[in-house]
Design a protein around this motif. Sequence first.
Motif, PDB file in Angstrom:
ATOM      1  N   LEU A 236       0.829  -1.208   0.000  1.00 59.56           N
ATOM      2  CA  LEU A 236       0.000   0.000   0.000  1.00 59.56           C
ATOM      3  C   LEU A 236       0.865   1.260   0.000  1.00 59.56           C
ATOM      4  O   LEU A 236       0.612   2.200  -0.766  1.00 59.56           O
ATOM      5  N   ALA A 237       1.886   1.277   0.862  1.00 60.62           N
ATOM      6  CA  ALA A 237       2.746   2.460   0.964  1.00 60.62           C
ATOM      7  C   ALA A 237       3.466   2.737  -0.353  1.00 60.62           C
ATOM      8  O   ALA A 237       3.613   3.896  -0.764  1.00 60.62           O
ATOM      9  N   THR A 238       3.893   1.674  -1.030  1.00 63.20           N
ATOM     10  CA  THR A 238       4.572   1.842  -2.315  1.00 63.20           C
ATOM     11  C   THR A 238       3.629   2.443  -3.359  1.00 63.20           C
ATOM     12  O   THR A 238       4.010   3.342  -4.127  1.00 63.20           O
ATOM     13  N   GLN A 239       2.380   1.957  -3.383  1.00 66.75           N
ATOM     14  CA  GLN A 239       1.410   2.468  -4.351  1.00 66.75           C
ATOM     15  C   GLN A 239       1.056   3.933  -4.065  1.00 66.75           C
ATOM     16  O   GLN A 239       0.940   4.736  -4.995  1.00 66.75           O
ATOM     17  N   VAL A 240       0.870   4.270  -2.801  1.00 67.87           N
ATOM     18  CA  VAL A 240       0.540   5.651  -2.439  1.00 67.87           C
ATOM     19  C   VAL A 240       1.700   6.578  -2.780  1.00 67.87           C
ATOM     20  O   VAL A 240       1.502   7.687  -3.309  1.00 67.87           O
ATOM     21  N   ASP A 241       2.916   6.137  -2.502  1.00 63.58           N
ATOM     22  CA  ASP A 241       4.104   6.926  -2.850  1.00 63.58           C
ATOM     23  C   ASP A 241       4.178   7.161  -4.351  1.00 63.58           C
ATOM     24  O   ASP A 241       4.487   8.269  -4.818  1.00 63.58           O
ATOM     25  N   LEU A 242       3.855   6.124  -5.131  1.00 62.14           N
ATOM     26  CA  LEU A 242       3.909   6.228  -6.582  1.00 62.14           C
ATOM     27  C   LEU A 242       2.832   7.181  -7.115  1.00 62.14           C
ATOM     28  O   LEU A 242       3.112   8.066  -7.932  1.00 62.14           O
ATOM     29  N   VAL A 243       1.596   7.011  -6.629  1.00 62.80           N
ATOM     30  CA  VAL A 243       0.480   7.821  -7.126  1.00 62.80           C
ATOM     31  C   VAL A 243       0.623   9.282  -6.714  1.00 62.80           C
ATOM     32  O   VAL A 243       0.290  10.200  -7.474  1.00 62.80           O
ATOM     33  N   SER A 244       1.132   9.500  -5.486  1.00 64.52           N
ATOM     34  CA  SER A 244       1.259  10.878  -4.994  1.00 64.52           C
ATOM     35  C   SER A 244       2.555  11.539  -5.433  1.00 64.52           C
ATOM     36  O   SER A 244       2.851  12.660  -5.018  1.00 64.52           O
ATOM     37  N   ALA A 245       3.341  10.841  -6.252  1.00 61.81           N
ATOM     38  CA  ALA A 245       4.635  11.364  -6.738  1.00 61.81           C
ATOM     39  C   ALA A 245       5.560  11.751  -5.588  1.00 61.81           C
ATOM     40  O   ALA A 245       6.268  12.749  -5.648  1.00 61.81           O
ATOM     41  N   GLY A 246       5.520  10.954  -4.519  1.00 60.23           N
ATOM     42  CA  GLY A 246       6.406  11.187  -3.387  1.00 60.23           C
ATOM     43  C   GLY A 246       5.901  12.172  -2.363  1.00 60.23           C
ATOM     44  O   GLY A 246       6.563  12.412  -1.350  1.00 60.23           O
TER      45      GLY A 246
END
Length: 230
Positions: free
Chosen positions: A103-113
Amino acid sequence: MQTVNETVKEVLFAVLPITVVVIILQFTLIWLPLAEFIQFMVGVIMVTAGLILFLLGVQMGMLPVGEHIGAALPATGKVWLVVFFGLLLGFVVTVAEPDVRVLATQVDLVSAGAVSKNMLIYTVALGVAIFVGLAMLRTFLGIPLQYLLVGGYLVVFALAAFTPAHFVPISFDAGGVTTGPMTVPFILALGVGVASVLRGKSASSDGFGLVALASIGPILAVLLLGVFYG
């Protein structure tokens, strides 16, 4: 050997349906490039092997250790010690939870960091830790589970009104991913171990409900993160 056979069957029954569906779709509708399809099949084999080893490790190591720790801590007679180690174990087990990292990886990716992977992982882990500690305290004090659940979700829905809209679905997803293969077995074993000592074997059901409580923690933690970001 029986445990190994049961685990293998369990994993095969879990992985085979989605594999069969993708294979059918591959040769009827989607027609993925051959390289991608082969990559999928290799991934299926690796996931199957990994899940078998993972679940065997949980059954052989995590569950017995969790119950022993849960039984040993109340013997000290110090409430603060049980609560502290509930906090600590809740935190470190959640950090190790594979679902939380996905989940954290996907959120980081979608939110551009904008919401970094590590920030979300530690926020979720802190939420779980606080509520596992609260669950340990509940076992000592004999507080009815429904009071904590109703109160917790009332706070969740009240806080959601002040949180940016895009954090609300992330928060509820965060509550879901904490019920993964690493966190659930250990927390349940810990709770049952504590309850079996404090409340007696006949009341070992007091050890259940920890997962429900632990799921509230990350929801609140991510909502609060959203309030600060907002």
